[in-house]
Scaffold this motif. Structure first.
Motif, PDB file in Angstrom:
ATOM      1  N   ASN A  27       0.776  -1.237   0.000  1.00  0.00           N
ATOM      2  CA  ASN A  27       0.000   0.000   0.000  1.00  0.00           C
ATOM      3  C   ASN A  27       0.811   1.292   0.000  1.00  0.00           C
ATOM      4  N   LYS A  28       2.012   1.278   0.571  1.00  0.00           N
ATOM      5  CA  LYS A  28       2.700   2.550   0.813  1.00  0.00           C
ATOM      6  C   LYS A  28       3.847   2.848  -0.141  1.00  0.00           C
ATOM      7  N   LEU A  29       4.447   1.808  -0.748  1.00  0.00           N
ATOM      8  CA  LEU A  29       5.684   2.030  -1.483  1.00  0.00           C
ATOM      9  C   LEU A  29       5.613   1.670  -2.963  1.00  0.00           C
ATOM     10  N   LYS A  30       4.410   1.519  -3.495  1.00  0.00           N
ATOM     11  CA  LYS A  30       4.276   1.140  -4.901  1.00  0.00           C
ATOM     12  C   LYS A  30       4.937   2.165  -5.819  1.00  0.00           C
ATOM     13  N   GLU A  31       4.798   3.438  -5.504  1.00  0.00           N
ATOM     14  CA  GLU A  31       5.293   4.481  -6.405  1.00  0.00           C
ATOM     15  C   GLU A  31       6.814   4.558  -6.440  1.00  0.00           C
ATOM     16  N   TYR A  32       7.505   3.927  -5.494  1.00  0.00           N
ATOM     17  CA  TYR A  32       8.954   4.014  -5.458  1.00  0.00           C
ATOM     18  C   TYR A  32       9.635   2.835  -6.140  1.00  0.00           C
ATOM     19  N   LYS A  33       8.880   1.789  -6.467  1.00  0.00           N
ATOM     20  CA  LYS A  33       9.490   0.570  -6.984  1.00  0.00           C
ATOM     21  C   LYS A  33      10.178   0.779  -8.323  1.00  0.00           C
ATOM     22  N   SER A  34       9.770   1.790  -9.066  1.00  0.00           N
ATOM     23  CA  SER A  34      10.386   2.028 -10.368  1.00  0.00           C
ATOM     24  C   SER A  34      11.744   2.698 -10.234  1.00  0.00           C
ATOM     25  N   THR A  35      11.997   3.355  -9.113  1.00  0.00           N
ATOM     26  CA  THR A  35      13.246   4.091  -8.936  1.00  0.00           C
ATOM     27  C   THR A  35      14.122   3.534  -7.814  1.00  0.00           C
ATOM     28  N   VAL A  36      13.554   2.715  -6.938  1.00  0.00           N
ATOM     29  CA  VAL A  36      14.297   2.172  -5.803  1.00  0.00           C
ATOM     30  C   VAL A  36      14.198   0.659  -5.838  1.00  0.00           C
ATOM     31  N   SER A  37      15.318  -0.002  -5.587  1.00  0.00           N
ATOM     32  CA  SER A  37      15.337  -1.461  -5.622  1.00  0.00           C
ATOM     33  C   SER A  37      14.527  -2.048  -4.476  1.00  0.00           C
ATOM     34  N   ASN A  38      14.021  -3.257  -4.703  1.00  0.00           N
ATOM     35  CA  ASN A  38      13.284  -3.961  -3.653  1.00  0.00           C
ATOM     36  C   ASN A  38      14.162  -4.223  -2.437  1.00  0.00           C
ATOM     37  N   GLU A  39      15.459  -4.446  -2.687  1.00  0.00           N
ATOM     38  CA  GLU A  39      16.386  -4.704  -1.585  1.00  0.00           C
ATOM     39  C   GLU A  39      16.496  -3.484  -0.670  1.00  0.00           C
ATOM     40  N   LEU A  40      16.562  -2.306  -1.285  1.00  0.00           N
ATOM     41  CA  LEU A  40      16.666  -1.090  -0.475  1.00  0.00           C
ATOM     42  C   LEU A  40      15.380  -0.844   0.310  1.00  0.00           C
ATOM     43  N   ILE A  41      14.231  -1.059  -0.340  1.00  0.00           N
ATOM     44  CA  ILE A  41      12.952  -0.877   0.345  1.00  0.00           C
ATOM     45  C   ILE A  41      12.855  -1.807   1.550  1.00  0.00           C
ATOM     46  N   GLN A  67      18.776   9.884  12.776  1.00  0.00           N
ATOM     47  CA  GLN A  67      19.499   9.363  11.618  1.00  0.00           C
ATOM     48  C   GLN A  67      18.552   8.707  10.627  1.00  0.00           C
ATOM     49  N   PHE A  68      17.559   7.993  11.140  1.00  0.00           N
ATOM     50  CA  PHE A  68      16.612   7.328  10.235  1.00  0.00           C
ATOM     51  C   PHE A  68      15.758   8.356   9.492  1.00  0.00           C
ATOM     52  N   SER A  69      15.280   9.381  10.205  1.00  0.00           N
ATOM     53  CA  SER A  69      14.487  10.432   9.556  1.00  0.00           C
ATOM     54  C   SER A  69      15.292  11.132   8.478  1.00  0.00           C
ATOM     55  N   GLU A  70      16.556  11.388   8.760  1.00  0.00           N
ATOM     56  CA  GLU A  70      17.424  12.033   7.769  1.00  0.00           C
ATOM     57  C   GLU A  70      17.566  11.154   6.522  1.00  0.00           C
ATOM     58  N   ARG A  71      17.646   9.848   6.751  1.00  0.00           N
ATOM     59  CA  ARG A  71      17.765   8.939   5.616  1.00  0.00           C
ATOM     60  C   ARG A  71      16.509   8.961   4.748  1.00  0.00           C
ATOM     61  N   ILE A  72      15.344   8.996   5.383  1.00  0.00           N
ATOM     62  CA  ILE A  72      14.086   9.043   4.628  1.00  0.00           C
ATOM     63  C   ILE A  72      14.010  10.327   3.794  1.00  0.00           C
ATOM     64  N   VAL A  73      14.442  11.436   4.375  1.00  0.00           N
ATOM     65  CA  VAL A  73      14.447  12.708   3.640  1.00  0.00           C
ATOM     66  C   VAL A  73      15.392  12.616   2.447  1.00  0.00           C
ATOM     67  N   ASN A  74      16.583  12.073   2.662  1.00  0.00           N
ATOM     68  CA  ASN A  74      17.561  11.959   1.575  1.00  0.00           C
ATOM     69  C   ASN A  74      17.084  11.035   0.465  1.00  0.00           C
ATOM     70  N   LEU A  75      16.279  10.024   0.822  1.00  0.00           N
ATOM     71  CA  LEU A  75      15.707   9.139  -0.199  1.00  0.00           C
ATOM     72  C   LEU A  75      14.596   9.829  -0.989  1.00  0.00           C
ATOM     73  N   GLY A  76      14.100  10.940  -0.444  1.00  0.00           N
ATOM     74  CA  GLY A  76      13.016  11.659  -1.113  1.00  0.00           C
ATOM     75  C   GLY A  76      11.645  11.092  -0.825  1.00  0.00           C
ATOM     76  N   TRP A  77      11.527  10.255   0.225  1.00  0.00           N
ATOM     77  CA  TRP A  77      10.240   9.667   0.574  1.00  0.00           C
ATOM     78  C   TRP A  77       9.437  10.651   1.409  1.00  0.00           C
ATOM     79  N   PRO A  78       8.117  10.662   1.253  1.00  0.00           N
ATOM     80  CA  PRO A  78       7.285  11.662   1.937  1.00  0.00           C
ATOM     81  C   PRO A  78       7.103  11.343   3.418  1.00  0.00           C
TER      82      PRO A  78
END
Length: 290
Positions: A27-41, A67-78
């Motif tokens: 439900n939450k990460l479908k839009e990222y699968k085209s740009t981010v690998s499944n392994e990273l997700i 640190q985790f919040s910073e990583r999410i921001v750097n990934l460009g996730w909302p």
């Protein structure tokens, strides 16, 4: 948290994690699968859930949350990834406890909700705060970078500098233009500055006023400003507004403005081939005289 509820959550942590990650995946990460690998997700999801369970075991680690919040921001996730992810995790944990304890009492249900909320909410709030702080820092840095790029001052020759302007000019940007222009003229010791407004879509009273102020400031520190890139519609607008641009030269193109700048700095454009031909003629004439 009630020790019994805590034990249930820890005992069924693997099952909870699997359900939660499946829910995120669906439900939450479908839009990222085209740009981010499944392994990273999967890696990020695993790190997320481990952070939550670490609070249950050892207490919250604010540095890890930051640190985790910073990583999410750097990934460009909302931000929704964090908020919806925590909401999903909360629901799965409540459902797990209710399934393992056979008690239909309303008070029991409310107690379970309160315990889980008291565990999850502080983590969610901290993640949101850290995400917002990191996002604001990035926006501030980008704003500074864009401001620097929006009013570049380019030395093109000794004594001649160009400031190409692109886009809309508002009050804040006009102030930045003035500051960069004066600093750049002094640092580069420019005798002539060409302000190119070819890329400025609209020149109204305010824009023209700021440009005149900038040109006047350049004149006061001993340099000359040439306004270039005046299209016919801009010329008509300036005339209709009654703005006086007589204090400094104006040209229709950067090429003509640069030629004027060369003239003002006692330089000429010389055709090298013609110059070489003249030298050869002089040599031939000198030989003939001998």
């Amino acid at each position: 948290m009630n020790p019994e509820y805590k034990d249930i959550l820890l005992d069924y942590s693997d099952e909870i994690i699997k359900k939660w990650m499946d829910d995120l995946e669906d439900n939450k990460l479908k839009e990222y699968k085209s740009t981010v690998s499944n392994e990273l997700i999967e890696q990020v999801n695993r790190e997320f859930v481990n952070l939550i369970f670490s609070k249950l075991k050892d207490g919250v680690n604010y540095e890890s949350l930051e640190q985790f919040s910073e990583r999410i921001v750097n990934l460009g996730w909302p931000l929704a990834y964090l908020t919806e992810g925590m909401q999903s995790f909360r629901s799965i944990c409540i459902r797990t406890i209710l399934e393992q304890i056979d008690n239909k009492d309303e008070a029991f249900f409310l107690e379970v909700m309160d315990d889980v909320n008291n565990w999850v909410d502080p983590i969610k709030n901290q993640l949101i705060n850290e995400y917002s702080n990191n996002w604001n820092n990035i926006i501030s840095l980008q704003k500074v970078a864009l401001q620097e790029l929006s009013v570049p001052l380019i030395p093109v020759m000794e004594g001649i500098t160009v400031m190409p302007l692109v886009g809309t000019i508002d009050t804040d940007r006009a102030k930045l233009i003035m500051e960069n222009l004066l600093d750049g003229v002094i640092k580069s010791r420019a005798e002539v500055v060409l302000i190119d407004i070819t890329g400025v879509p609209v020149v109204d009273t305010m824009v023209a006023h700021h440009i005149v102020q900038a040109a006047e400031a350049v004149r006061l520190i001993g340099s000359t400003c040439i306004l270039v890139g005046i299209r016919p519609e801009i010329a008509q607008t300036i005339v209709n507004l009654g703005i006086d641009l007589s204090r400094f030269p104006t040209k229709s193109s950067l090429k003509k403005g640069f030629e004027k700048a060369l003239e003002m700095t006692n330089r000429d454009i010389v055709n090298v081939k013609e110059k070489d031909a003249d030298i050869i003629d002089d040599m031939v004439q000198s030989i003939d005289k001998e």
